[in-house]
Design an enzyme around this catalytic site. Structure first.
Site, short mmCIF file in Angstrom:
data_model
loop_
_atom_site.label_atom_id
_atom_site.label_comp_id
_atom_site.label_asym_id
_atom_site.label_seq_id
_atom_site.Cartn_x
_atom_site.Cartn_y
_atom_site.Cartn_z
N HIS A 31 -1.58 20.38 0.59
CA HIS A 31 -1.94 20.34 2.01
C HIS A 31 -1.83 21.74 2.60
O HIS A 31 -1.40 22.67 1.92
CB HIS A 31 -1.11 19.31 2.79
CG HIS A 31 0.36 19.60 2.86
ND1 HIS A 31 1.19 19.63 1.76
CD2 HIS A 31 1.18 19.85 3.92
CE1 HIS A 31 2.43 19.88 2.14
NE2 HIS A 31 2.46 20.03 3.45
N HIS A 44 -0.09 23.22 5.04
CA HIS A 44 1.08 23.84 5.68
C HIS A 44 1.44 25.17 5.03
O HIS A 44 1.32 25.33 3.81
CB HIS A 44 2.29 22.89 5.64
CG HIS A 44 2.21 21.83 6.68
ND1 HIS A 44 2.94 20.67 6.62
CD2 HIS A 44 1.50 21.76 7.84
CE1 HIS A 44 2.66 19.91 7.68
NE2 HIS A 44 1.79 20.55 8.44
N ASP A 70 4.10 26.67 4.16
CA ASP A 70 5.04 26.74 3.04
C ASP A 70 4.44 26.19 1.74
O ASP A 70 5.13 26.11 0.72
CB ASP A 70 6.37 26.03 3.38
CG ASP A 70 6.19 24.57 3.72
OD1 ASP A 70 5.25 24.22 4.47
OD2 ASP A 70 6.99 23.75 3.23
N HIS A 71 3.16 25.83 1.77
CA HIS A 71 2.47 25.37 0.55
C HIS A 71 1.26 26.23 0.19
O HIS A 71 0.77 26.16 -0.93
CB HIS A 71 2.05 23.90 0.71
CG HIS A 71 3.23 23.00 0.92
ND1 HIS A 71 3.75 22.18 -0.05
CD2 HIS A 71 4.06 22.86 1.99
CE1 HIS A 71 4.83 21.57 0.41
NE2 HIS A 71 5.04 21.95 1.65
N HIS A 83 1.50 12.74 6.40
CA HIS A 83 2.19 14.00 6.71
C HIS A 83 1.20 14.94 7.39
O HIS A 83 1.46 15.49 8.45
CB HIS A 83 2.75 14.60 5.43
CG HIS A 83 3.46 15.90 5.60
ND1 HIS A 83 4.67 16.01 6.26
CD2 HIS A 83 3.14 17.16 5.21
CE1 HIS A 83 5.05 17.28 6.26
NE2 HIS A 83 4.14 18.00 5.63
N ASP A 134 4.35 16.99 0.26
CA ASP A 134 5.30 16.53 1.27
C ASP A 134 5.05 15.07 1.67
O ASP A 134 5.34 14.66 2.80
CB ASP A 134 5.23 17.41 2.53
CG ASP A 134 5.82 18.79 2.30
OD1 ASP A 134 6.34 19.05 1.20
OD2 ASP A 134 5.75 19.62 3.23
N HIS A 149 9.69 19.85 -1.98
CA HIS A 149 10.95 20.40 -1.48
C HIS A 149 12.17 19.85 -2.21
O HIS A 149 12.14 18.71 -2.70
CB HIS A 149 11.14 20.07 0.01
CG HIS A 149 10.19 20.76 0.92
ND1 HIS A 149 10.49 21.95 1.55
CD2 HIS A 149 8.92 20.44 1.31
CE1 HIS A 149 9.46 22.32 2.30
NE2 HIS A 149 8.48 21.43 2.17
#
Ligand code: ZN
Ligand code: FE
Length: 253
Positions: free
Chosen positions: A54, A56, A58-59, A112, A131, A169
């Site tokens: 996805h 975001h 942090d990805h 999400h 996530d 995570h």
């Protein structure tokens, strides 16, 4: 094929998959370029693909730098083309995508985010859940509805029980505290928690989990369980109602 688990940022995991003979590699959800580059160099790999579950930060945070350095192709959900940096290849729900390293199956699993996907590599029995499904937890619902998240998790429940779950995570210990607060009679959960504590003590990831473990221990996959429903005071037997209650409780845990 081998998988390298790469710790990124605070508690993110990126995953490098590679062929031991050809050294061709792909990375899933590179949070950050530098830790990935280190591993690529250390293992003498050729990075050909980036896959994102996805959009975001942090990805996808490493997409641009890695693409510039290795000229690799970026693949992600086709409807998120405007949000996934440097995307080259649009993936569709239920698509089987074959590249030079592996064939994978894509599922659209919104909740999400609206464009979240999972990536399943049958050859190695590995499911990358980003996530959406965590070990002993599930992602926060940011863009979707409870209903969407519930049905996305239902889709993931259908993979073989021995499927290895690689999530985005290291939230497992915190998640286990929440599971325990509601499902304290579950002996499988207690066993799993001992293993989790052992791994953390030895500075090892709690990932991968297995789908079998998650089906037995992750309360977000068990909203049909009457024991859990009773704990929550839900008499209707309604699974979605149970799931909503769990998600809301976890948001404030
Ligand atoms: Zn996310
Ligand atoms: Fe994340």
């Amino acid at each position: 094929m081998k998988i390298i688990i790469v710790k990124c940022l605070v508690d993110n995991y990126s995953y490098i998959i590679y062929n031991e003979r050809t050294r061709v590699a792909a990375v899933i959800d590179p949070s950050d370029a530098d830790p990935i580059t280190n591993e690529i160099q250390k293992h003498n790999l050729k990075l050909k693909y980036i896959l994102n579950t996805h959009h975001h930060f942090d990805h996808v945070g490493g997409n641009l730098k890695l693409k510039q350095k290795y000229k690799c192709k970026v693949a992600g959900y086709e409807n998120d083309k405007t949000r996934i940096p440097e995307i080259d290849i649009g993936l569709k729900n239920n698509q089987k995508w074959k590249n030079k390293l592996f064939e994978c199956e894509i599922l659209h699993i919104p909740g999400h985010t609206s464009g979240h996907i999972s990536i399943y590599i049958k050859e190695i029995g590995a499911l990358f859940t980003g996530d959406t499904l965590f070990s002993l937890g599930c992602g926060r619902i940011f863009e979707g509805t409870y209903d969407e998240m519930f049905h996305s998790l239902e889709k993931l429940k259908k993979f073989p029980r021995n499927t290895k779950i690689y999530c985005g995570h290291e939230y497992t210990k915190k998640n286990s505290d929440f599971c325990l607060s509601i499902d304290h009679k579950n002996s499988k959960l207690l066993d799993k928690i001992n293993q989790i504590i052992e791994n953390i003590k030895n500075n090892k990831p709690t990932i991968p989990s297995t789908l079998g473990d998650e089906l037995e221990c992750n309360i977000f996959l068990r909203s049909d369980d009457t024991e859990i429903q009773n704990q929550l005071g839900i008499n209707s037997g309604n699974q979605i109602e149970t799931f909503i209650k769990l998600r809301d409780l976890k948001d404030n845990f």
